[in-house]
Design an enzyme around this catalytic site. Structure first.
Site, mmCIF file in Angstrom:
data_model
loop_
_atom_site.group_PDB
_atom_site.id
_atom_site.type_symbol
_atom_site.label_atom_id
_atom_site.label_comp_id
_atom_site.label_asym_id
_atom_site.label_seq_id
_atom_site.Cartn_x
_atom_site.Cartn_y
_atom_site.Cartn_z
ATOM 1 N N ASP A 1 -6.861 -2.825 7.137
ATOM 2 C CA ASP A 1 -7.037 -4.228 7.532
ATOM 3 C C ASP A 1 -7.215 -4.416 9.040
ATOM 4 O O ASP A 1 -6.537 -5.241 9.670
ATOM 5 C CB ASP A 1 -5.854 -5.062 7.025
ATOM 6 C CG ASP A 1 -5.841 -5.154 5.508
ATOM 7 O OD1 ASP A 1 -6.829 -4.727 4.888
ATOM 8 O OD2 ASP A 1 -4.852 -5.638 4.944
ATOM 9 N N ASP B 1 -10.182 0.106 4.080
ATOM 10 C CA ASP B 1 -11.129 -0.978 3.821
ATOM 11 C C ASP B 1 -12.559 -0.442 3.764
ATOM 12 O O ASP B 1 -13.420 -1.021 3.105
ATOM 13 C CB ASP B 1 -11.020 -2.054 4.905
ATOM 14 C CG ASP B 1 -9.611 -2.595 5.042
ATOM 15 O OD1 ASP B 1 -9.400 -3.781 4.798
ATOM 16 O OD2 ASP B 1 -8.710 -1.815 5.382
ATOM 17 N N LYS C 1 0.837 -1.198 0.000
ATOM 18 C CA LYS C 1 0.000 0.000 0.000
ATOM 19 C C LYS C 1 0.879 1.257 0.000
ATOM 20 O O LYS C 1 0.589 2.228 -0.701
ATOM 21 C CB LYS C 1 -0.932 -0.015 1.208
ATOM 22 C CG LYS C 1 -1.783 1.257 1.379
ATOM 23 C CD LYS C 1 -2.553 1.624 0.123
ATOM 24 C CE LYS C 1 -3.594 0.609 -0.249
ATOM 25 N NZ LYS C 1 -4.734 0.553 0.660
#
Length: 223
Positions: free
Chosen positions: A80, A105, A37
């Site tokens: 996450d 998310d 990421k």
């Protein structure tokens, strides 16, 4: 912000409790995803980012840890973290910090799903105000802000439709619970629906369910 790198520096932070496709694998095991990421931030937006894996499943400890290191950064990207803790953690950090805090998310998925919804409905020749469908929490919130009628929205979880008749809902789901009496299952919710958006488990949508949807349905299978 003028003399340091703070304004272009983002922390990608996780405790590894809901790593995509792998579940609760722990902070250290989530490091490769967080590094990935961070690289996406750099490659696509030239934003400097680095990953921080916090070995803390307790919400209080996690929040205090992030608050303590926040002065380093211009923004926080939570990643996450399992539900429902992720909602509390994000809300508390947004309240406590003076820099942007997002939970990828939730918000990242919601933004791209919102774009797909608007484009898909335009192609199908349908109005978002009239569209009906099922979606997950953060996506549902954005869909409502985009103009979806709250009466046409049905949220589903592993136990079926998130309904006001249920007594096991957390505060987040209570805000989006439907008071419709005719829906208890996903199959019920899809009767005549224009949109299905799935972001939890694979294999829950059957061809038979799709056949009961409205003409030219928009199916966003993201699980």
């Amino acid at each position: 912000y003028k003399y340091t790198g703070k304004g272009n520096l983002v922390a990608v932070i996780t405790n590894g409790t809901a790593v995509l496709g792998l579940g609760n694998i722990g902070a250290l095991a989530g490091k490769p995803v967080m590094e990935g990421k961070s690289m996406l931030f750099k490659v696509f937006a030239d934003i400097d980012a680095f990953d921080i894996e916090v070995d803390a499943t307790d919400s209080d400890r996690f929040v205090e840890t992030v608050k303590a290191i926040a002065p380093t950064f211009g923004g926080i990207n939570l990643e996450d973290i399992k539900a429902p803790e992720c909602f509390e953690i994000e809300a508390r950090l947004r309240e406590a910090l003076d820099i942007p805090v997002m939970h990828d998310d939730q918000h990242g998925t919601a933004i791209i799903s919102g774009a797909a919804l608007l484009n898909g409905l335009e192609i199908a020749g349908k109005s978002i105000a009239d569209a009906a469908g099922a979606a997950a929490v953060s996506i549902a919130r954005l869909f409502l802000k985009l103009g979806l009628n709250c009466e046409n929205l049905v949220l589903c979880d592993s136990k079926g439709v998130v309904s006001t008749r249920r007594e096991d809902l957390n505060p987040v789901k209570e805000q989006l619970a439907t008071d419709r009496e005719d829906v208890d299952t996903l199959a019920d919710a899809l009767q005549g629906a224009d949109v299905f958006l799935g972001v939890s488990a694979p294999g829950i949508l059957t061809p038979e369910m799709v056949r009961t949807m409205a003409h030219d349905p928009l199916v966003l299978a993201l699980a």
